[in-house]
Design a protein around this motif. Structure first.
Motif, PDB file in Angstrom:
ATOM      1  N   SER A 263       3.149  25.368  -7.875  1.00 53.45           N
ATOM      2  CA  SER A 263       3.311  24.673  -9.038  1.00 53.45           C
ATOM      3  C   SER A 263       4.130  25.314  -9.846  1.00 53.45           C
ATOM      4  O   SER A 263       5.433  25.158 -10.700  1.00 53.45           O
ATOM      5  CB  SER A 263       2.355  24.343  -9.638  1.00 53.45           C
TER       6      SER A 263
ATOM      7  N   LEU B 205       8.025  25.834  -8.627  1.00 55.67           N
ATOM      8  CA  LEU B 205       9.048  24.691  -8.799  1.00 55.67           C
ATOM      9  C   LEU B 205       9.358  24.870 -10.386  1.00 55.67           C
ATOM     10  O   LEU B 205      10.374  24.609 -10.609  1.00 55.67           O
ATOM     11  CB  LEU B 205       8.152  23.371  -8.566  1.00 55.67           C
ATOM     12  N   ALA B 206       8.272  25.002 -11.242  1.00 53.76           N
ATOM     13  CA  ALA B 206       8.550  24.933 -12.505  1.00 53.76           C
ATOM     14  C   ALA B 206       9.405  26.182 -12.829  1.00 53.76           C
ATOM     15  O   ALA B 206      10.456  26.061 -13.852  1.00 53.76           O
ATOM     16  CB  ALA B 206       7.199  25.432 -13.317  1.00 53.76           C
TER      17      ALA B 206
ATOM     18  N   THR C 241      13.185  25.249 -11.770  1.00 53.43           N
ATOM     19  CA  THR C 241      13.879  24.109 -12.238  1.00 53.43           C
ATOM     20  C   THR C 241      14.800  24.210 -13.434  1.00 53.43           C
ATOM     21  O   THR C 241      14.778  24.961 -14.194  1.00 53.43           O
ATOM     22  CB  THR C 241      12.774  22.903 -12.834  1.00 53.43           C
TER      23      THR C 241
ATOM     24  N   ARG D  69      16.633  23.742 -16.555  1.00 60.44           N
ATOM     25  CA  ARG D  69      16.233  23.344 -17.995  1.00 60.44           C
ATOM     26  C   ARG D  69      17.136  22.854 -19.029  1.00 60.44           C
ATOM     27  O   ARG D  69      17.090  23.348 -19.881  1.00 60.44           O
ATOM     28  CB  ARG D  69      15.085  24.486 -18.352  1.00 60.44           C
TER      29      ARG D  69
ATOM     30  N   ASP E 122       9.017  13.018 -12.503  1.00 63.02           N
ATOM     31  CA  ASP E 122       8.116  13.747 -11.794  1.00 63.02           C
ATOM     32  C   ASP E 122       7.503  13.141 -10.673  1.00 63.02           C
ATOM     33  O   ASP E 122       6.537  12.167 -10.886  1.00 63.02           O
ATOM     34  CB  ASP E 122       7.183  14.576 -12.787  1.00 63.02           C
TER      35      ASP E 122
ATOM     36  N   THR F  86       2.775  13.720  -9.575  1.00 55.94           N
ATOM     37  CA  THR F  86       2.654  14.566 -10.868  1.00 55.94           C
ATOM     38  C   THR F  86       1.420  15.387 -10.586  1.00 55.94           C
ATOM     39  O   THR F  86       1.475  16.564 -11.275  1.00 55.94           O
ATOM     40  CB  THR F  86       2.632  13.918 -12.143  1.00 55.94           C
TER      41      THR F  86
ATOM     42  N   GLN G 137       4.563  19.540 -14.036  1.00 51.28           N
ATOM     43  CA  GLN G 137       6.042  19.622 -14.257  1.00 51.28           C
ATOM     44  C   GLN G 137       6.413  18.526 -15.187  1.00 51.28           C
ATOM     45  O   GLN G 137       7.342  18.746 -15.717  1.00 51.28           O
ATOM     46  CB  GLN G 137       6.435  18.936 -12.735  1.00 51.28           C
TER      47      GLN G 137
ATOM     48  N   HIS H  25       6.480  20.394 -18.387  1.00 48.84           N
ATOM     49  CA  HIS H  25       7.457  21.234 -18.730  1.00 48.84           C
ATOM     50  C   HIS H  25       8.636  20.338 -18.919  1.00 48.84           C
ATOM     51  O   HIS H  25       9.696  20.575 -19.995  1.00 48.84           O
ATOM     52  CB  HIS H  25       8.103  21.907 -17.167  1.00 48.84           C
TER      53      HIS H  25
ATOM     54  N   VAL I 289      12.048  16.167 -10.099  1.00 50.71           N
ATOM     55  CA  VAL I 289      11.177  17.217  -9.521  1.00 50.71           C
ATOM     56  C   VAL I 289      10.140  16.560  -8.658  1.00 50.71           C
ATOM     57  O   VAL I 289       9.503  15.568  -9.145  1.00 50.71           O
ATOM     58  CB  VAL I 289      10.750  18.145 -10.663  1.00 50.71           C
TER      59      VAL I 289
ATOM     60  N   ASN J 158       6.560  18.482  -6.491  1.00 52.61           N
ATOM     61  CA  ASN J 158       5.916  19.173  -5.478  1.00 52.61           C
ATOM     62  C   ASN J 158       5.220  18.300  -4.656  1.00 52.61           C
ATOM     63  O   ASN J 158       4.027  18.200  -5.014  1.00 52.61           O
ATOM     64  CB  ASN J 158       4.987  20.227  -6.296  1.00 52.61           C
TER      65      ASN J 158
END
Length: 506
Positions: A154, A157-158, A161, A163, A171, A174, A179, A182, A236, A238
């Protein structure tokens, strides 16, 4: 408990109580910084390994923060009176955040983990009991619909990403909502999907308890809940990427054969992106006997998209099976059942001729270019998170290189990127080095070999002279034909620009 073996969840339609809880948690310094200060580095790190004894020892007192840590992170019943001194306990019981147990005690119905946002925000990630730290195979349950908290995947990936401010973000899968949380900081509209309705409920709790705007929550697998006419600026995911013989655990097993889920996710993302939009995923992929793994991944990239795919780790099939058997806690169960599941995993890999499994990041960017660029590489070395800006800059450089032929490149001005150093490698006492290495200390932390011309060129790039004029000066110094030098050097300049050692001055 419900029939699934999971505790009933707090009400997601009581934002007033979530706001009061948030205020109380912050007042007690139940934050990422407060937690580290209380527990110390050793006990804090132990929690990530599913070891709670050090934290239990540290929280034997009766301060508000100790009470909250024992209640929400360590799943310990706490006397009602102690909790009432810290939280609006009756409202929390009414809304389902707490439950009465053992006569005069209360216990949490969900885990709540403090989480620090990228700009110092104090957020709270909600997950199922036992899953705030260490994963489901640690101190938690292994019921099919369990929702995990924040793990290494997690946060990875954050961190990768991009931004930039966007109008819309999606997402997929989720989970606990990290995510989506964020994305809510830089997207006007956030849509979050999950096959597990429990995950959507927990995402709503995470957003509310963190003081973030609500997201558009939709139940369904991957892109299924997304309308045909919907597109996004950022996607995004995961996803449940684990390659397993059975879809036993919703949070990790995709339910498709082999790496088909990750392939489908990547292939379908292209048509869901707006022009210039990014799609970023974590994924697993098979290394199949007789097949180049890089070619396999290139075949996943949808038309009209640039792609940057980075393989971070490779495990042989036995390591891979053991990792995920431990994750589910199977190693603690019946030995015969563990062996049978291990066998089933190896049977599946053997049938598919899979020798190893790769893990890494996939980034797509929708491009209007007639010649998209697909980069697939292996990079197991340490990097500097967050990498979102590094990834955005990579695709900007692709646009620049596409727009500049060699003649335009030689007319351009460049500067050496920040914190790049030069290393000379050779035998002690030798007059000249065997080779020269440029090394980054930021972002991907790459290192690349260059010849003496490349090293000299990079060393004087400060934006004042064009590339062609610098090469002419180098040619005069080394006694080389400037025309020949101009002819052979652009390829090296392109590589240094592509990898971020040189930055165009625009």
């Amino acid at each position: 408990m419900t029939d699934s073996g999971l505790a009933p969840l707090p009400a997601s339609d009581r934002p007033d109580i979530a706001a009061r809880l948030r205020d109380a948690l912050l007042a007690a310094s139940f934050t990422a910084d407060g937690l580290l200060d209380l527990l110390g580095a050793a006990a804090y790190a132990a929690l990530a390994r599913s070891e709670t004894v050090p934290a239990l020892r540290v929280t034997r007192g009766d301060t508000p923060l100790e009470t909250l840590v024992r209640l929400f992170l360590l799943q310990q019943p706490v006397p009602h009176a102690r909790v009432a001194a810290v939280l609006p306990v009756e409202e929390a019981v009414e809304a389902g955040w707490l439950a009465r147990v053992g006569g005069d005690e209360v216990a949490a119905t969900v885990d709540v983990r403090p989480y620090g946002g990228p700009d110092g925000e104090d957020w709270f990630i909600v997950s199922d009991l036992g899953c705030a730290v260490g994963g489901a195979g640690g101190i938690g349950q292994r019921a099919e619909g369990v929702v995990l908290g924040v793990g290494g995947a997690s946060t990875t990936l954050a961190g990768i990403t991009v931004r930039t401010p966007v109008a819309s973000a999606l997402d997929l899968g989720t989970g606990s909502g990290i995510q989506a949380l964020h994305a809510a900081q830089h997207a006007t509209r956030v849509t979050a999907t999950d096959l597990n309705p429990r995950a959507l409920h927990i995402t709503a709790l995470t957003l509310a308890l963190s003081g973030a705007p609500a997201a558009d929550l939709r139940e369904g697998s991957l892109f299924a809940p997304v309308r045909d006419d919907e597109t996004f600026d950022l996607i995004v995911s995961n996803p449940p990427f684990v390659i397993s013989p059975l879809a036993r655990l919703t949070y990790r097993d995709g339910g498709m054969g082999g790496d088909d889920l990750c392939r489908s996710l990547v292939q379908e993302a292209g048509e869901r992106l707006n022009e210039g939009g990014f799609a970023q995923f974590l994924a697993n992929w098979q290394h199949v006997a007789g097949e180049d793994w890089q070619d396999r991944l290139r075949s996943w990239v949808p038309r009209g998209c640039d792609a940057w795919i980075v393989q971070r780790e490779v495990q042989d099939v036995t390591q891979y099976a053991e990792l995920w058997l431990r994750d589910a806690g199977d190693h603690r169960g019946d030995p015969a059942e563990y062996q049978a599941r291990y066998d089933a995993w190896l049977d599946e890999f053997e049938a598919r001729k899979v020798k190893a499994v790769g893990f890494g990041w996939i980034t797509l960017r929708r491009t209007g270019s007639a010649e998209p660029v697909v980069t697939v590489e292996e990079w197991p070395h340490p990097v500097e998170q967050p990498l979102g800006e590094t990834i955005r800059a990579h695709f900007d450089r692709l646009d620049y290189l596409r727009a500049h032929d060699d003649a335009a490149l030689l007319d351009s001005h460049f500067k050496l990127a920040a914190e790049v150093v030069q290393e000379q490698v050779g035998l002690p006492g030798a007059e000249d080095p065997e080779h020269v290495v440029l090394r980054q200390h930021r972002g991907m932390r790459r290192a690349t070999k260059v010849d003496t011309v490349g090293a000299g060129f990079a060393g004087v790039c400060d934006g004042t002279l064009s590339a062609g004029r610098i090469l002419d000066a180098i040619a005069q110094l080394v006694g080389e034909d400037p025309v020949l030098l101009r002819d052979r050097t652009p390829a090296q300049i392109r590589l240094l620009v592509e990898q971020g050692f040189l930055e165009p001055v625009r």
